[in-house]
Scaffold this motif. Structure first.
Motif, PDB file in Angstrom:
ATOM      1  N   LYS A 179       0.857  -1.201   0.000  1.00 32.45           N
ATOM      2  CA  LYS A 179       0.000   0.000   0.000  1.00 32.45           C
ATOM      3  C   LYS A 179       0.885   1.240   0.000  1.00 32.45           C
ATOM      4  CE  LYS A 179      -2.886  -1.952   3.556  1.00 32.45           C
ATOM      5  NZ  LYS A 179      -2.602  -3.286   3.224  1.00 32.45           N
ATOM      6  N   ILE A 180       0.452   2.230  -0.770  1.00 27.58           N
ATOM      7  CA  ILE A 180       1.175   3.502  -0.815  1.00 27.58           C
ATOM      8  C   ILE A 180       0.145   4.585  -0.547  1.00 27.58           C
ATOM      9  CG2 ILE A 180       2.678   5.018  -2.195  1.00 27.58           C
ATOM     10  CD1 ILE A 180       2.004   1.633  -3.592  1.00 27.58           C
ATOM     11  N   GLU A 181       0.517   5.555   0.275  1.00 30.42           N
ATOM     12  CA  GLU A 181      -0.406   6.648   0.554  1.00 30.42           C
ATOM     13  C   GLU A 181       0.368   7.965   0.620  1.00 30.42           C
ATOM     14  OE1 GLU A 181      -3.720   5.977   3.379  1.00 30.42           O
ATOM     15  OE2 GLU A 181      -3.126   7.906   4.235  1.00 30.42           O
ATOM     16  N   ALA A 182      -0.260   9.025   0.145  1.00 26.90           N
ATOM     17  CA  ALA A 182       0.409  10.330   0.173  1.00 26.90           C
ATOM     18  C   ALA A 182      -0.631  11.438   0.183  1.00 26.90           C
ATOM     19  CB  ALA A 182       1.309  10.492  -1.056  1.00 26.90           C
TER      20      ALA A 182
ATOM     21  N   ALA B  31      -2.843   3.816  -3.049  1.00 25.98           N
ATOM     22  CA  ALA B  31      -2.762   2.820  -4.119  1.00 25.98           C
ATOM     23  C   ALA B  31      -2.403   1.473  -3.521  1.00 25.98           C
ATOM     24  CB  ALA B  31      -1.706   3.231  -5.142  1.00 25.98           C
ATOM     25  N   GLY B  32      -2.839   0.430  -4.203  1.00 29.86           N
ATOM     26  CA  GLY B  32      -2.475  -0.925  -3.802  1.00 29.86           C
ATOM     27  C   GLY B  32      -1.814  -1.643  -4.965  1.00 29.86           C
ATOM     28  N   LEU B  33      -0.720  -2.368  -4.665  1.00 28.99           N
ATOM     29  CA  LEU B  33      -0.018  -3.155  -5.673  1.00 28.99           C
ATOM     30  C   LEU B  33      -0.126  -4.632  -5.313  1.00 28.99           C
ATOM     31  CD1 LEU B  33       3.291  -1.073  -5.819  1.00 28.99           C
ATOM     32  CD2 LEU B  33       1.550  -1.164  -7.619  1.00 28.99           C
ATOM     33  N   ASP B  34      -0.273  -5.469  -6.336  1.00 30.41           N
ATOM     34  CA  ASP B  34      -0.237  -6.911  -6.039  1.00 30.41           C
ATOM     35  C   ASP B  34       1.223  -7.361  -5.931  1.00 30.41           C
ATOM     36  OD1 ASP B  34       0.784  -7.258  -8.582  1.00 30.41           O
ATOM     37  OD2 ASP B  34      -1.087  -8.023  -9.459  1.00 30.41           O
ATOM     38  N   ALA B  35       1.423  -8.638  -5.697  1.00 32.35           N
ATOM     39  CA  ALA B  35       2.779  -9.143  -5.453  1.00 32.35           C
ATOM     40  C   ALA B  35       3.683  -8.910  -6.662  1.00 32.35           C
ATOM     41  CB  ALA B  35       2.725 -10.626  -5.095  1.00 32.35           C
ATOM     42  N   GLY B  36       3.073  -8.838  -7.858  1.00 32.20           N
ATOM     43  CA  GLY B  36       3.865  -8.608  -9.065  1.00 32.20           C
ATOM     44  C   GLY B  36       4.115  -7.137  -9.344  1.00 32.20           C
TER      45      GLY B  36
ATOM     46  N   ASN C  66      -4.622  18.788 -10.451  1.00 33.55           N
ATOM     47  CA  ASN C  66      -4.939  17.371 -10.597  1.00 33.55           C
ATOM     48  C   ASN C  66      -3.831  16.627 -11.350  1.00 33.55           C
ATOM     49  OD1 ASN C  66      -7.245  17.942  -9.213  1.00 33.55           O
ATOM     50  ND2 ASN C  66      -8.598  17.966 -11.002  1.00 33.55           N
ATOM     51  N   GLY C  67      -3.158  17.330 -12.240  1.00 35.24           N
ATOM     52  CA  GLY C  67      -2.021  16.732 -12.944  1.00 35.24           C
ATOM     53  C   GLY C  67      -0.880  16.434 -11.988  1.00 35.24           C
ATOM     54  N   VAL C  68      -0.599  17.381 -11.100  1.00 34.67           N
ATOM     55  CA  VAL C  68       0.461  17.161 -10.104  1.00 34.67           C
ATOM     56  C   VAL C  68       0.103  15.950  -9.238  1.00 34.67           C
ATOM     57  CG1 VAL C  68       1.503  18.087  -7.982  1.00 34.67           C
ATOM     58  CG2 VAL C  68       1.292  19.538 -10.009  1.00 34.67           C
ATOM     59  N   TYR C  69      -1.138  15.901  -8.746  1.00 32.93           N
ATOM     60  CA  TYR C  69      -1.517  14.827  -7.821  1.00 32.93           C
ATOM     61  C   TYR C  69      -1.364  13.463  -8.495  1.00 32.93           C
ATOM     62  CZ  TYR C  69      -3.715  18.809  -5.413  1.00 32.93           C
ATOM     63  OH  TYR C  69      -3.955  20.017  -4.809  1.00 32.93           O
ATOM     64  N   MET C  70      -1.990  13.323  -9.648  1.00 37.61           N
ATOM     65  CA  MET C  70      -1.997  12.017 -10.310  1.00 37.61           C
ATOM     66  C   MET C  70      -0.598  11.615 -10.777  1.00 37.61           C
ATOM     67  SD  MET C  70      -3.716   9.389 -11.303  1.00 37.61           S
ATOM     68  CE  MET C  70      -5.419   9.910 -11.000  1.00 37.61           C
ATOM     69  N   GLU C  71       0.073  12.544 -11.428  1.00 38.92           N
ATOM     70  CA  GLU C  71       1.326  12.171 -12.096  1.00 38.92           C
ATOM     71  C   GLU C  71       2.493  12.028 -11.124  1.00 38.92           C
ATOM     72  OE1 GLU C  71       1.869  11.280 -15.537  1.00 38.92           O
ATOM     73  OE2 GLU C  71      -0.129  10.808 -14.810  1.00 38.92           O
ATOM     74  N   CYS C  72       2.509  12.814 -10.073  1.00 40.41           N
ATOM     75  CA  CYS C  72       3.588  12.628  -9.087  1.00 40.41           C
ATOM     76  C   CYS C  72       3.350  11.358  -8.289  1.00 40.41           C
ATOM     77  CB  CYS C  72       3.700  13.844  -8.178  1.00 40.41           C
ATOM     78  SG  CYS C  72       4.281  15.306  -9.063  1.00 40.41           S
ATOM     79  N   PHE C  73       2.094  11.106  -7.969  1.00 39.85           N
ATOM     80  CA  PHE C  73       1.799   9.883  -7.211  1.00 39.85           C
ATOM     81  C   PHE C  73       2.111   8.643  -8.051  1.00 39.85           C
ATOM     82  CE2 PHE C  73      -1.218   6.787  -5.196  1.00 39.85           C
ATOM     83  CZ  PHE C  73      -0.589   6.735  -3.955  1.00 39.85           C
ATOM     84  N   MET C  74       1.855   8.720  -9.358  1.00 38.76           N
ATOM     85  CA  MET C  74       2.189   7.596 -10.249  1.00 38.76           C
ATOM     86  C   MET C  74       3.668   7.229 -10.103  1.00 38.76           C
ATOM     87  SD  MET C  74       0.208   5.907 -12.229  1.00 38.76           S
ATOM     88  CE  MET C  74      -1.568   5.960 -12.138  1.00 38.76           C
ATOM     89  N   ASP C  75       4.507   8.237 -10.016  1.00 38.61           N
ATOM     90  CA  ASP C  75       5.934   7.960  -9.857  1.00 38.61           C
ATOM     91  C   ASP C  75       6.224   7.327  -8.497  1.00 38.61           C
ATOM     92  OD1 ASP C  75       6.492   9.118 -12.376  1.00 38.61           O
ATOM     93  OD2 ASP C  75       8.428   9.843 -11.612  1.00 38.61           O
ATOM     94  N   GLU C  76       5.511   7.767  -7.484  1.00 39.21           N
ATOM     95  CA  GLU C  76       5.698   7.158  -6.158  1.00 39.21           C
ATOM     96  C   GLU C  76       5.298   5.681  -6.208  1.00 39.21           C
ATOM     97  OE1 GLU C  76       4.878   9.028  -2.441  1.00 39.21           O
ATOM     98  OE2 GLU C  76       4.256  10.908  -3.385  1.00 39.21           O
ATOM     99  N   VAL C  77       4.184   5.410  -6.880  1.00 37.60           N
ATOM    100  CA  VAL C  77       3.691   4.032  -6.949  1.00 37.60           C
ATOM    101  C   VAL C  77       4.629   3.181  -7.806  1.00 37.60           C
ATOM    102  CG1 VAL C  77       1.738   2.575  -7.617  1.00 37.60           C
ATOM    103  CG2 VAL C  77       1.312   4.823  -6.616  1.00 37.60           C
TER     104      VAL C  77
ATOM    105  N   LYS D 140       7.732   3.559  -8.207  1.00 37.31           N
ATOM    106  CA  LYS D 140       8.943   3.285  -7.429  1.00 37.31           C
ATOM    107  C   LYS D 140       8.689   2.155  -6.430  1.00 37.31           C
ATOM    108  CE  LYS D 140      12.742   5.310  -4.958  1.00 37.31           C
ATOM    109  NZ  LYS D 140      13.296   6.401  -4.177  1.00 37.31           N
ATOM    110  N   ALA D 141       7.520   2.214  -5.778  1.00 41.83           N
ATOM    111  CA  ALA D 141       7.175   1.149  -4.820  1.00 41.83           C
ATOM    112  C   ALA D 141       7.071  -0.198  -5.531  1.00 41.83           C
ATOM    113  CB  ALA D 141       5.866   1.493  -4.115  1.00 41.83           C
ATOM    114  N   ALA D 142       6.659  -0.150  -6.809  1.00 37.08           N
ATOM    115  CA  ALA D 142       6.547  -1.389  -7.586  1.00 37.08           C
ATOM    116  C   ALA D 142       7.895  -1.813  -8.161  1.00 37.08           C
ATOM    117  CB  ALA D 142       5.538  -1.187  -8.725  1.00 37.08           C
ATOM    118  N   GLY D 143       8.886  -0.983  -7.984  1.00 40.96           N
ATOM    119  CA  GLY D 143      10.212  -1.293  -8.520  1.00 40.96           C
ATOM    120  C   GLY D 143      10.266  -1.192 -10.028  1.00 40.96           C
ATOM    121  N   LYS D 144       9.424  -0.333 -10.590  1.00 45.81           N
ATOM    122  CA  LYS D 144       9.365  -0.235 -12.058  1.00 45.81           C
ATOM    123  C   LYS D 144       9.762   1.147 -12.555  1.00 45.81           C
ATOM    124  CE  LYS D 144       5.934  -3.837 -12.455  1.00 45.81           C
ATOM    125  NZ  LYS D 144       4.555  -4.220 -12.724  1.00 45.81           N
ATOM    126  N   ASP D 145      10.185   1.166 -13.785  1.00 45.22           N
ATOM    127  CA  ASP D 145      10.504   2.416 -14.467  1.00 45.22           C
ATOM    128  C   ASP D 145       9.204   3.222 -14.637  1.00 45.22           C
ATOM    129  OD1 ASP D 145      12.206   4.036 -16.474  1.00 45.22           O
ATOM    130  OD2 ASP D 145      10.422   3.484 -17.639  1.00 45.22           O
TER     131      ASP D 145
END
Ligand code: FES
Ligand code: FES
Lengths: 732, 159
Positions: A337-340, A454-459, A535-546, A548-553
């Motif tokens: 889980k990621i929260e911001a 946001a929630g990520l599955d094991a993958g 809304n662009g800042v919220y969605m797009e910056c959080f996408m990068d946080e998520v 990163k948590a997923a270990g993806k580019d």
């Protein structure tokens, strides 16, 4: 030797507008309207013949193209002229433009359509009828030539305003046949087939603006520069606390100050000093002792407002949402889980030309000269406050020294100027706001906060996303009808499920996006890009946080969510490719990426930044990709993109309007800092039009500026930036 | 009362000595190419040349200006408006709304007079005027272009 020249054509200026209009009136053609301007005397050249409402042609082949929208620097004037000229098949070097006034439009049953210039609509919502106007004029000109030569119109060719009949080797210029064409019955505009953009020769080209020459030598007259016979000048102060009132003032203290004519109470909230010059009016106003009834809002501050917004992040009731699946459940059950919580402040527009309006009232006539994004709204305000019927009012067109959304819907400066002018019948009075007044009484970009989970599955796949925006509503302030059943979807701009204006470009199996309306006492309004900014800042910056948590580019993470959104994806890919995503960078330089949609267009950006050990940020390069459907003038599109970067970066780095004791405290550019040239990164614009829709240009790209930069900073420091502006954030 | 030399013309203006030069130029002399943007020396919209130095006229009291000071406004920059900076501005299509551009052009002209071949760093340091339309990238380009043209011009004249 000299590598540059000033195009001769650009010397055509307002004088030609007057000639065109006067000629139309004098010629007794379709519109016998008088279009006074009052700045410079008309100089008779050759009378123009009106072929139809969009096109008038002079004997020397000058094509006068009519424009109804406002020009505030965004280049719409040139773009619209290109569209008309393209269909007209005239010589672009002989094109000039003429602005339509709102009274003229009204008297013609709004023949020129809507005049409002906001929401990046200037071209996309008038392209169809202006192109048909140009094409209809061409058909009439060809028909007139055909009749004169007694040959079928289908046998004629036209290019650069010269009609030719190949078989008989005859030719005639538009200027020679216009009078005959004007007498013909116009074709049904709907019967006209418009050109395929692939065959465009004038539209689609990066042509120079038509309105540059008088911006280079100081001769362009802005409304603030207006000089009218006998004119007086007014300076104004409105109660610094929003919602407060004017209690009293002591006029005796400024008695005898040079040039002062009168002190005028303006409604129950403001006071103005009128003098022979503006400087004297302002000086006397500053010396005038004023007592305000500040009212209950005087206890409001940035801290109390932040408290309201925080409440909205967690409240149970909302004011609009979109959902699919069950996001809270999916997130609760997710492997990661990621929260911001993010926050963005109030922002002032700070148009370079401060608010101003000149009004002259007579017993049965009202005139205003005002930089406005909505000439018809100005006309309505003039009539309403003066009490003079609409058909006895006129608003003269003057180009704006910047608009950015400030000068459209509210017309507060017109209402004030009319109130002041009432004290001086038959005398023109020019009201000019000081920069301080302009900062203190804006309709600010709304403040908001946003909680994202946001929630990520094991993958590392995104299984749930929950976005809660809490903030002020523009509709509640300016357009209550836009709120349906308590729901205000405009504040969720950019997160829409449906295509069209501002669709979210991601598919998430469980998605919940909600808005909690929290209205403060501070007036808010549209600010270039409006809610797509926050809304662009919220969605797009959080996408990068998520990601990163997923270990993806960040790019790959987004791509995986964008399969259902090919247009969003194509623009993201264009930005990534031209922005060299994945390629090596110099030591210490990091990249960020973002994509978002607004105003019917798709935008994406990459940013390259470095952050020094002391936390000093440098933005080196930005690449912006835009699909605005049709690219009418790629050169002007690039100018708008560059401008949106500067406007967006001012906000990102410095922009905030704090509230203390119920009022604004950043009242000039020393505290409300603006980006300067030295901080401007290298901007590369990639226009990727698909020619299957018409999108906006002035606003769309601003919403990806801040997120691309913030994501690059995240890449550089490993720490997400969650509140703006950056001047308050330590980057070490 | 003040005696001012503006664009080569000496005139007397009846005005209080604490009036900012900007407002004297705009309201008493009637030259409105010089703009008001902030009044506190922040934005540069009011830039003029005084004895060849670029100055922010909103923050100079007219009483502090000497009759011998040579003031040049945008209107007097160049006969025929064909200063290399103005030509470069047109070639690069710099202006958007245009409101800040008188000041930008005055700042650029002053820079090039002192530093005919400015580096990007020189431009960063000299061009501090605000443009809300965000024309900075094109301003930088146009300053370089004007510098190139200026150099070529001098060479052509045989130097
Ligand atoms: S008006 Fe003089 S610097 Fe802004
Ligand atoms: S061109 Fe508009 S402020 Fe600079």
């Amino acid at each position: 030797m000299q590598s540059v020249v000033i195009a001769k054509r650009t010397k055509l200026s307002r004088r030609d507008f007057i000639v065109g209009s006067a000629a139309v009136a004098g010629g007794g053609l379709a519109l016998g309207m008088n279009v006074p301007f009052g700045i410079r005397p008309a100089q008779a050249q050759g009378a123009a013949t009106e072929v139809n409402i969009w096109v008038a042609i002079k004997p020397d082949d000058t094509c006068v193209i009519r424009v109804a929208r406002s020009e505030m620097g965004q280049g719409t004037l040139t773009g619209l002229a290109q569209l008309v000229a393209e269909e007209l098949e005239c010589d672009w070097n002989k094109v000039t433009t003429e602005g339509i006034t709102p009274a003229r439009n009204l008297a013609s049953k709004r023949a020129w359509g809507e005049m409002g210039t906001g929401g990046s609509r200037g071209i996309r919502t008038s392209e169809d009828y202006v192109r048909r106007g140009g094409a209809a004029a061409r058909v009439m000109l060809l028909q007139a030539a055909a009749e004169q030569w007694n040959v079928p119109a289908g046998d004629l060719a036209v290019s650069d305003g010269v009609i030719t009949h190949a078989a008989s080797k005859r030719s005639i210029r538009y200027g020679e046949i216009a009078a005959a064409a004007a007498k013909l019955t116009p074709p049904d505009p709907k019967s006209i087939k418009l050109k395929d953009p692939k065959s465009w020769k004038i539209a689609g080209q990066p042509l120079k603006r038509l309105d540059t020459a008088d911006k280079l030598d100081g001769s362009k007259v802005f409304a603030i520069d207006l000089k009218l016979p006998g004119m007086l000048n007014a300076a104004i102060k409105d109660c610094p606390v929003f919602g407060g009132k004017l209690k009293s003032y002591d006029e005796s203290k400024i008695a005898g100050m040079p040039g002062v004519k009168k002190v005028v109470r303006v409604k129950d909230t403001a006071v103005a000093v009128v003098a022979d010059t503006w400087w004297r009016a302002r000086k006397a106003l500053d010396a005038l002792p004023i007592v305000w009834d500040e009212g209950p809002n005087a206890s409001q501050s940035s801290a109390t407002i932040a408290g309201m917004l925080q409440d909205g992040l967690n409240a149970s009731a909302t004011n609009g949402d979109r959902r699919n699946g069950d996001a809270p459940k999916a997130i609760a059950e997710a492997a990661t889980k990621i929260e911001a919580v993010y926050a963005t402040p109030f922002l002032a527009h700070a148009c370079m030309e401060v608010m101003n309006c000149t009004v002259k009232l007579s017993a049965d006539r009202a005139e205003a000269w005002v930089p406005t994004q909505n000439l018809e709204a100005s006309l309505a305000a003039l009539s309403e406050t003066s009490g003079i019927p609409l058909d006895k009012c006129e608003v003269h067109r003057i180009d704006l020294g910047g608009g950015f959304g400030r000068r459209g819907g509210t017309q507060d400066f017109v209402h004030q100027a009319v109130e002041i002018a009432k004290a001086f019948p038959d005398v023109p009075v020019k009201l000019i706001w000081s920069r301080e007044e302009d900062q203190a009484h804006d309709f600010y970009r709304p403040i908001s906060q946003c909680k994202l989970s946001a929630g990520l599955d094991a993958g590392g796949n995104l299984v749930g996303l929950h976005v809660r925006v809490s903030g002020q509503s523009i509709n509640a302030m300016l357009n209550p009808k836009g709120i349906l059943d308590g729901k205000d979807m405009r504040q969720l701009q950019g997160y829409s499920a449906t295509p069209g204006d501002a669709q979210l470009g991601y598919s998430v199996p469980n998605l919940l996006i909600e808005y909690a309306m929290r209205n403060t006492h501070v007036p808010v309004g549209p600010w270039r890009g409006v809610n797509t900014n926050q809304n662009g800042v919220y969605m797009e910056c959080f996408m990068d946080e998520v990601a990163k948590a997923a270990g993806k580019d960040p790019l790959e993470f987004r791509r995986a969510l964008m399969k259902d959104f090919p247009k969003h994806l194509a623009v993201l890919n264009a930005a990534a490719e031209k922005g060299d995503w994945g390629k090596p960078l110099p030591a210490g330089v990091h990249r960020g990426i973002a994509q978002f949609m607004g105003y019917g267009s798709y935008s994406a950006a990459t940013a390259e930044v470095s952050v020094s050990a002391q936390g000093k940020l440098k933005i080196h390069r930005m690449v912006l990709a835009l699909n605005c459907g049709h690219a009418v003038n790629p050169g002007q599109i690039a100018a708008q993109v560059e401008g949106s970067v500067a406007y967006g970066l001012s906000a990102t780095l410095y922009g905030e309007m704090p509230v203390e004791n119920g009022r604004m405290t950043s009242l000039n550019f020393d505290s409300y800092e603006i980006l300067r040239l030295a901080e401007m990164p290298k901007v590369e614009t990639v226009v990727v039009p698909t020619y299957d829709f018409w999108g906006g240009v002035g606003e769309p790209t601003i919403c990806v500026v801040a997120p691309a930069v913030l994501n690059a900073i995240f890449a550089a420091t490993g720490k997400p930036v969650r509140s703006l502006p950056l001047k308050n954030v330590k980057l070490t | 009362m003040a005696k001012l030399n503006i664009n080569g013309t000496v005139r007397d203006v009846a005005v209080e000595p604490d009036t900012p030069l900007l407002w004297v130029i705009r309201e008493h002399v009637g030259l409105t190419g010089t703009k008001y943007g902030c009044g506190v020396a922040q934005c540069g919209a009011c830039s003029v040349h005084i004895n060849d130095e670029v100055q922010r006229s909103c923050s100079i009291a007219v009483g502090d200006v000497k009759p011998t000071d040579m003031i040049v406004t945008i209107e007097g920059l160049w006969v025929g408006s064909s200063h290399p900076v103005q030509k470069a501005w047109a070639a690069v299509d710099v202006p958007q709304c245009g409101y800040c551009q008188s000041g930008q052009i005055m700042a650029a002209a002053a820079l090039l007079k002192k530093t005919p071949r400015p580096t990007d760093g020189d431009i960063d340091a000299a061009m501090t005027n605000i443009c809300r339309c965000g024309t900075y990238q094109r301003i930088r380009q146009a300053v370089h272009l004007a510098a190139d043209a200026g150099t070529t011009g001098r060479r052509a004249q045989g130097g």
